[in-house]
Design a protein around this motif. Sequence first.
Motif, short mmCIF file in Angstrom:
data_model
loop_
_atom_site.label_atom_id
_atom_site.label_comp_id
_atom_site.label_asym_id
_atom_site.label_seq_id
_atom_site.Cartn_x
_atom_site.Cartn_y
_atom_site.Cartn_z
N THR A 4 0.82 -1.22 0.00
CA THR A 4 0.00 0.00 0.00
C THR A 4 0.85 1.27 0.00
OG1 THR A 4 -0.11 -0.07 2.42
CG2 THR A 4 -1.89 -1.16 1.19
N LYS A 5 2.15 1.12 -0.16
CA LYS A 5 3.04 2.28 -0.18
C LYS A 5 2.73 3.15 -1.39
CE LYS A 5 7.96 3.36 0.28
NZ LYS A 5 9.32 2.78 0.36
N PRO A 6 2.65 4.48 -1.21
CA PRO A 6 2.35 5.36 -2.34
C PRO A 6 3.33 5.16 -3.49
CG PRO A 6 2.27 6.57 -0.26
CD PRO A 6 2.83 5.22 0.06
N ARG A 7 2.83 5.24 -4.70
CA ARG A 7 3.65 5.06 -5.88
C ARG A 7 3.63 6.33 -6.73
NH1 ARG A 7 4.09 -0.66 -6.55
NH2 ARG A 7 4.65 -0.47 -8.74
N SER A 8 4.74 6.63 -7.34
CA SER A 8 4.81 7.74 -8.28
C SER A 8 4.64 7.21 -9.69
CB SER A 8 6.15 8.47 -8.16
OG SER A 8 6.26 9.15 -6.93
N THR A 9 4.24 8.08 -10.59
CA THR A 9 4.06 7.67 -11.99
C THR A 9 5.25 8.13 -12.81
OG1 THR A 9 1.67 7.89 -11.75
CG2 THR A 9 2.55 7.80 -13.99
N VAL A 10 5.80 7.20 -13.55
CA VAL A 10 6.90 7.49 -14.47
C VAL A 10 6.40 7.17 -15.88
CG1 VAL A 10 9.24 6.90 -15.19
CG2 VAL A 10 8.67 6.96 -12.75
N TYR A 11 6.54 8.12 -16.78
CA TYR A 11 6.10 7.94 -18.16
C TYR A 11 7.30 7.56 -19.03
CZ TYR A 11 1.74 10.05 -16.66
OH TYR A 11 0.56 10.30 -16.01
N TYR A 12 7.04 6.68 -19.98
CA TYR A 12 8.14 6.10 -20.75
C TYR A 12 7.72 5.95 -22.21
CZ TYR A 12 10.37 1.99 -22.91
OH TYR A 12 10.97 1.12 -23.78
N THR A 13 8.68 6.17 -23.11
CA THR A 13 8.49 5.84 -24.51
C THR A 13 9.80 5.32 -25.08
OG1 THR A 13 7.60 6.63 -26.63
CG2 THR A 13 9.09 8.11 -25.47
N ASP A 14 9.71 4.50 -26.11
CA ASP A 14 10.93 3.94 -26.71
C ASP A 14 11.43 4.85 -27.83
OD1 ASP A 14 9.25 3.45 -28.90
OD2 ASP A 14 8.89 1.36 -28.30
N PHE A 15 12.46 4.40 -28.52
CA PHE A 15 13.05 5.21 -29.59
C PHE A 15 12.53 4.84 -30.98
CE2 PHE A 15 16.49 5.70 -26.34
CZ PHE A 15 16.42 7.09 -26.23
N ARG A 16 11.46 4.07 -31.04
CA ARG A 16 10.86 3.73 -32.33
C ARG A 16 9.96 4.87 -32.80
NH1 ARG A 16 10.60 -1.50 -33.86
NH2 ARG A 16 10.24 -0.49 -35.87
N VAL A 17 10.09 5.25 -34.07
CA VAL A 17 9.23 6.30 -34.61
C VAL A 17 8.76 5.90 -36.01
CG1 VAL A 17 10.22 8.24 -33.32
CG2 VAL A 17 11.27 7.55 -35.47
N PRO A 18 7.50 6.16 -36.31
CA PRO A 18 7.02 5.88 -37.67
C PRO A 18 7.56 6.91 -38.64
CG PRO A 18 5.30 6.92 -36.37
CD PRO A 18 6.44 6.67 -35.43
N VAL A 19 7.52 6.57 -39.92
CA VAL A 19 7.97 7.50 -40.95
C VAL A 19 7.13 8.77 -40.88
CG1 VAL A 19 8.17 7.87 -43.45
CG2 VAL A 19 8.74 5.63 -42.46
N GLY A 20 7.80 9.90 -40.93
CA GLY A 20 7.10 11.18 -40.89
C GLY A 20 7.11 11.85 -39.53
#
Length: 378
Positions: A4-20
């Motif tokens: 039940t310990k409070p949790r922080s939110t970490v946002y993540y994205t990878d290095f994949r990108v679509p054309v454009g």
Amino acid sequence: MENTKPRSTVYYTDFRVPVGTGLQQKLDKLMEAAGIGQIDMDGKFVAIKIHFGEPGNLAFLRPNYAKTVADVVKRHGGIPFLTDCNTLYPGRRKNAIDHLGAAQENGFGPLTTGCQVIIGDGLRGTDDIEVPVPNGEYCKTAKIGRAIMDADIVISLNHFKGHESTGFGGALKNLGMGCGSRAGKMEQHSAGKPVVQPGLCRGCRQCIKECGSDAIRYDTGKAVIDQDLCKGCGRCIGRCNFDAIYAPQDNANAILDCKMAEYAYAVCAGRPNFHVSLVMDVSPMCDCHAENDAPIVPDIGMYASFDPVALDRACCDAVLAAEPIANSVLGEHRADRKYTCCGDNFLDVTRGTTWHETLDHAEKIGMGTQEYTLKFVR
């Protein structure tokens, strides 16, 4: 039993990108998803703390990423500037003139980043302000670059990497060590002054090139460190290829980690702060070196959070879970039966580091939590 310990939110994205599309657009989207727009920036000075890289090192973050952060700040009405403080050791960043020249050489300037560059602790690294450390155990106050403390908001834009003393360099190191003036850096390093084991010293004189305090001399071909002159910065330890130099105080690195966490808290306490880490080109040592070895793990992704402790923990977990690159110091150590490995991607690069101490102490003094929820941004 459920945690039940409070949790922080970490946002993540990878290095994949679509054309454009591109990585700058993806970083912009990540920061907005993480909630940077919640900060009231209208007409306020925003310090973007970044490492400009020692010339000769090519692992530092490209200026393009700094421009993305500056553009996001301006879109929300803020007045951004890039900043770092002068170094304690020799090199191209030990005074503001050389530091600005190094930043420009590595591509950081108004035309490339969309904002100005200000060295946080002034011309000689002496323009600092002493600020309280909340719940500080090792440092009751911290000596922070005045320009950084004069800002209304601080954003950490950090290249996540290995480090020869602290195990890893993330948001907490970028803020704690990076925002300390030269006197502040000296205070953080003061617990561990290294000594030389003469039997291991080869007399190669590489350590003396790293010493910024003229503390090393050679007696009968062996290095000797003058403890009165030594600042305890530890650069000579990282430079020695023969393990001849070490800190005799067993908890020296642990104390450094704790002081660094306290300095980071002093920088952030009492004002809005936001943190971005790019886990790419994960070099085994700091961008303060005038060179960089091959990455120890593949590029992983970009992370953002309001909680720098949770952010660093998430980045650490990602690197620890990554497969070592064979053609790297980590890969070589894992393949060498004579090198005792423990399965920790940080410790198997540099033995004797205590990377978890930074996170544990930052959590203990109330800066954040290591419990986090990871949210992927497409």
